[in-house]
Design a protein around this motif. Structure first.
Motif, PDB file in Angstrom:
ATOM      1  N   ARG A   1       0.884  -1.158  -0.059  1.00 17.06           N
ATOM      2  CA  ARG A   1      -0.102  -0.191  -0.154  1.00 17.06           C
ATOM      3  C   ARG A   1       0.844   1.233   0.005  1.00 17.06           C
ATOM      4  NH1 ARG A   1      -1.565   2.779   4.390  1.00 17.06           N
ATOM      5  NH2 ARG A   1      -0.993   1.073   6.021  1.00 17.06           N
ATOM      6  N   VAL A   2       0.424   2.156  -0.973  1.00 17.98           N
ATOM      7  CA  VAL A   2       1.384   3.338  -1.006  1.00 17.98           C
ATOM      8  C   VAL A   2       1.137   4.354   0.319  1.00 17.98           C
ATOM      9  CG1 VAL A   2       2.060   5.479  -2.115  1.00 17.98           C
ATOM     10  CG2 VAL A   2       1.478   3.112  -3.627  1.00 17.98           C
ATOM     11  N   GLY A   3       2.157   4.735   0.876  1.00 17.45           N
ATOM     12  CA  GLY A   3       2.026   5.448   2.375  1.00 17.45           C
ATOM     13  C   GLY A   3       2.305   6.972   2.055  1.00 17.45           C
ATOM     14  N   ALA A   4       2.800   7.312   2.939  1.00 18.69           N
ATOM     15  CA  ALA A   4       3.197   8.984   2.693  1.00 18.69           C
ATOM     16  C   ALA A   4       4.391   9.402   1.670  1.00 18.69           C
ATOM     17  CB  ALA A   4       3.754   9.405   4.364  1.00 18.69           C
ATOM     18  N   ASN A   5       4.311  10.546   1.378  1.00 18.82           N
ATOM     19  CA  ASN A   5       5.342  10.925   0.441  1.00 18.82           C
ATOM     20  C   ASN A   5       6.229  11.547   1.235  1.00 18.82           C
ATOM     21  OD1 ASN A   5       6.713  12.182  -1.595  1.00 18.82           O
ATOM     22  ND2 ASN A   5       5.186  13.348  -2.535  1.00 18.82           N
ATOM     23  N   ILE A   6       7.360  11.076   1.157  1.00 11.88           N
ATOM     24  CA  ILE A   6       8.511  11.464   2.473  1.00 11.88           C
ATOM     25  C   ILE A   6       9.127  12.848   1.907  1.00 11.88           C
ATOM     26  CG2 ILE A   6      10.767  11.018   3.107  1.00 11.88           C
ATOM     27  CD1 ILE A   6      10.067   7.899   3.015  1.00 11.88           C
TER      28      ILE A   6
ATOM     29  N   TRP B   1      14.754  16.990  -5.778  1.00  6.56           N
ATOM     30  CA  TRP B   1      15.170  18.251  -6.247  1.00  6.56           C
ATOM     31  C   TRP B   1      14.799  18.618  -7.688  1.00  6.56           C
ATOM     32  CZ3 TRP B   1      17.143  22.037  -3.689  1.00  6.56           C
ATOM     33  CH2 TRP B   1      17.833  23.078  -4.389  1.00  6.56           C
ATOM     34  N   SER B   2      14.115  19.908  -7.933  1.00  5.18           N
ATOM     35  CA  SER B   2      13.891  20.104  -9.337  1.00  5.18           C
ATOM     36  C   SER B   2      12.638  19.297 -10.055  1.00  5.18           C
ATOM     37  CB  SER B   2      14.957  20.344 -10.401  1.00  5.18           C
ATOM     38  OG  SER B   2      15.915  20.964  -9.988  1.00  5.18           O
ATOM     39  N   GLY B   3      11.685  18.700  -9.065  1.00  2.00           N
ATOM     40  CA  GLY B   3      10.708  17.799  -9.751  1.00  2.00           C
ATOM     41  C   GLY B   3      10.945  16.473 -10.614  1.00  2.00           C
ATOM     42  N   TYR B   4      12.151  15.974  -9.807  1.00  2.00           N
ATOM     43  CA  TYR B   4      12.650  14.797 -10.683  1.00  2.00           C
ATOM     44  C   TYR B   4      12.014  13.623  -9.947  1.00  2.00           C
ATOM     45  CZ  TYR B   4      16.087  16.975 -13.863  1.00  2.00           C
ATOM     46  OH  TYR B   4      16.631  17.390 -15.258  1.00  2.00           O
ATOM     47  N   GLY B   5      10.832  13.568  -9.650  1.00  2.00           N
ATOM     48  CA  GLY B   5      10.234  12.380  -9.093  1.00  2.00           C
ATOM     49  C   GLY B   5      10.155  12.490  -7.383  1.00  2.00           C
ATOM     50  N   GLN B   6       9.847  11.738  -6.732  1.00  2.00           N
ATOM     51  CA  GLN B   6       9.695  11.672  -5.175  1.00  2.00           C
ATOM     52  C   GLN B   6      10.255  10.274  -4.338  1.00  2.00           C
ATOM     53  OE1 GLN B   6       5.320  11.864  -5.230  1.00  2.00           O
ATOM     54  NE2 GLN B   6       4.865  10.077  -6.490  1.00  2.00           N
ATOM     55  N   ILE B   7      10.336  10.379  -3.296  1.00  2.00           N
ATOM     56  CA  ILE B   7      10.572   9.357  -2.342  1.00  2.00           C
ATOM     57  C   ILE B   7       9.355   9.120  -1.507  1.00  2.00           C
ATOM     58  CG2 ILE B   7      12.120   8.559  -0.494  1.00  2.00           C
ATOM     59  CD1 ILE B   7      14.162  10.713  -1.438  1.00  2.00           C
ATOM     60  N   VAL B   8       8.817   7.853  -1.667  1.00  2.00           N
ATOM     61  CA  VAL B   8       7.641   7.399  -0.819  1.00  2.00           C
ATOM     62  C   VAL B   8       7.906   6.245   0.013  1.00  2.00           C
ATOM     63  CG1 VAL B   8       6.089   8.311  -2.532  1.00  2.00           C
ATOM     64  CG2 VAL B   8       6.938   6.005  -2.981  1.00  2.00           C
ATOM     65  N   ARG B   9       7.080   6.094   0.930  1.00  2.00           N
ATOM     66  CA  ARG B   9       6.948   4.992   1.813  1.00  2.00           C
ATOM     67  C   ARG B   9       5.925   3.875   1.539  1.00  2.00           C
ATOM     68  NH1 ARG B   9       7.824   7.362   6.297  1.00  2.00           N
ATOM     69  NH2 ARG B   9       9.876   6.298   6.908  1.00  2.00           N
ATOM     70  N   LEU B  10       6.224   2.596   1.142  1.00  2.00           N
ATOM     71  CA  LEU B  10       5.372   1.711   0.883  1.00  2.00           C
ATOM     72  C   LEU B  10       4.905   0.669   2.215  1.00  2.00           C
ATOM     73  CD1 LEU B  10       6.321   0.786  -2.740  1.00  2.00           C
ATOM     74  CD2 LEU B  10       4.522   2.590  -2.031  1.00  2.00           C
ATOM     75  N   HIS B  11       3.949   0.660   2.323  1.00  2.00           N
ATOM     76  CA  HIS B  11       3.689  -0.593   3.499  1.00  2.00           C
ATOM     77  C   HIS B  11       3.281  -1.868   3.080  1.00  2.00           C
ATOM     78  CE1 HIS B  11       3.335   2.941   6.478  1.00  2.00           C
ATOM     79  NE2 HIS B  11       2.744   3.644   5.486  1.00  2.00           N
TER      80      HIS B  11
ATOM     81  N   PRO C   1       7.782  -4.452   7.582  1.00  2.00           N
ATOM     82  CA  PRO C   1       6.349  -3.712   7.626  1.00  2.00           C
ATOM     83  C   PRO C   1       6.476  -2.689   6.585  1.00  2.00           C
ATOM     84  CG  PRO C   1       7.846  -2.819   9.605  1.00  2.00           C
ATOM     85  CD  PRO C   1       8.455  -4.234   9.002  1.00  2.00           C
ATOM     86  N   SER C   2       7.622  -2.087   6.069  1.00  2.00           N
ATOM     87  CA  SER C   2       7.622  -1.086   5.051  1.00  2.00           C
ATOM     88  C   SER C   2       9.007  -0.881   4.330  1.00  2.00           C
ATOM     89  CB  SER C   2       7.516   0.200   5.545  1.00  2.00           C
ATOM     90  OG  SER C   2       8.240   0.596   6.912  1.00  2.00           O
ATOM     91  N   VAL C   3       9.000  -0.337   3.270  1.00  2.00           N
ATOM     92  CA  VAL C   3      10.098   0.078   2.392  1.00  2.00           C
ATOM     93  C   VAL C   3      10.083   1.327   2.091  1.00  2.00           C
ATOM     94  CG1 VAL C   3      10.863  -2.296   1.607  1.00  2.00           C
ATOM     95  CG2 VAL C   3       9.357  -0.971   0.388  1.00  2.00           C
TER      96      VAL C   3
END
Length: 327
Positions: free
Chosen positions: A19-24, A28-38, A45-47
């Motif tokens: 399950r996709v969790g919080a956007n961490i 920089w410069s809108g090159y994507g994102q780091i997210v936590r997956l449960h 419990p998560s990656v």
């Protein structure tokens, strides 16, 4: 998130569902994102997933959106992927384990151990002495571990402000004397006899602390590569202390770093020669970063009296050495 990426993560972790969790954070410069997956159905419990997607139109906070800037970022994510897949560190310089990585067209995915779960769930925007020392100890262990190691697959010269990758910022500088000396300062740093692998972006924000703050782990290896360990040390100290603190505390903190480094370098290393060379490089490494800031963002808070004083000393030394060599 694409189904193929979800399948890769489920396969790498042995989980039955995610399950996709919080956007961490947004990269920089809108090159994507780091997210936590449960995760469900496995022992994790998560990656944390670093999902890079190259934008059609990059937005740079400082207005530096150029083809060169884009190419540098693309390379940085390739380097980071290579780092996580091919290099490992010790418990004393803890980094997240890489569980999977892939790239496809203009997207890249790095699946990492969740350091929060591993006990490194604290972040700091300001630090006390103990926390600064924990980070310096991490750097000392890291530099000792990679002393003399060739940076294969990484940046030949680490750090994101490396002169060769920043000609636009050099061109934009007003300080003519430092501009003229920039190449020589870069050469002096690159000619170090004692080279290691540097983190390349060792600011406070890239360290994750344990509850006690006695242990730290580091993240963000986009600019990891070869070089003098002092580059990481000066960048870290400058990221968490203002000019007055630097003036007062840097000498003692440098002593601490070298005491830690001495504990962990191999016995066949001439430590006194290493310490002498790297201490001599301290002002050069600080001035090198100061050079970058002057071109990149002349109003930056790190352009302070302490940085200017060190730069003045370096320029004076270069001038003196030049005169001596002429006679």
């Amino acid at each position: 998130m694409k189904q193929e990426y979800q399948d890769l993560i489920l396969q790498a972790t042995g989980a039955s569902s995610l399950r996709v969790g919080a956007n961490i954070q947004t990269l920089w410069s809108g090159y994507g994102q780091i997210v936590r997956l449960h995760l469900e159905g496995c022992d994790r419990p998560s990656v944390v997933v670093k999902h890079v997607k190259f934008p059609e139109e990059a937005e740079h906070p400082g207005g530096w959106s150029t083809d060169r800037s884009h190419a540098r970022k693309v390379r940085s994510y390739q380097v980071e992927t290579h780092w996580y897949q091919n290099y490992s560190t010790s418990q004393s310089s803890r980094i997240p384990a890489c569980l999977a990585a892939c790239s496809h067209g203009d997207e890249m995915l790095i699946v990492l151990e969740d350091l929060d779960v591993a006990g490194y769930d604290q972040r700091r925007t300001s630090v006390k002495d103990r926390e600064i020392k924990s980070c310096l100890s991490w750097l000392a262990n890291f530099h000792a571990l990679f002393l003399g190691v060739e940076p294969e697959g990484l940046w030949p010269v680490g750090t994101y402000w490396h002169l060769q990758t920043r000609p636009d910022e050099l061109e934009a500088m007003d300080d003519a004397q430092l501009k003229a000396a920039a190449g020589e300062i870069d050469m002096i740093l690159n000619k170090c006899s004692f080279k290691t692998i540097v983190h390349g972006d060792a600011k406070l924000a890239n360290f994750c602390f344990s509850r006690s703050a006695g242990d730290v782990a580091a993240v963000d290896f986009q600019y990891v590569g070869g070089g003098c360990g002092m580059k990481d040390v000066v960048y870290f100290l400058g990221s968490c202390m203002e000019e007055r603190e630097c003036e007062k505390r840097v000498p003692g903190l440098l002593d601490y770093y070298f005491a830690e480094l001495k504990k962990c370098v191999k016995t066949d290393v001439d430590f006194s020669a290493l310490e002498k060379e790297w201490r001599d490089m301290f002002a050069f490494a600080w001035t090198d970063f100061h050079r970058f800031l002057l071109g990149w963002m002349p109003g930056h808070w790190k352009i302070n009296r302490y940085s200017k004083q060190l730069t003045k000393e370096v320029l004076h030394k270069l001038k003196h050495d030049q005169k001596t060599s002429e006679h």
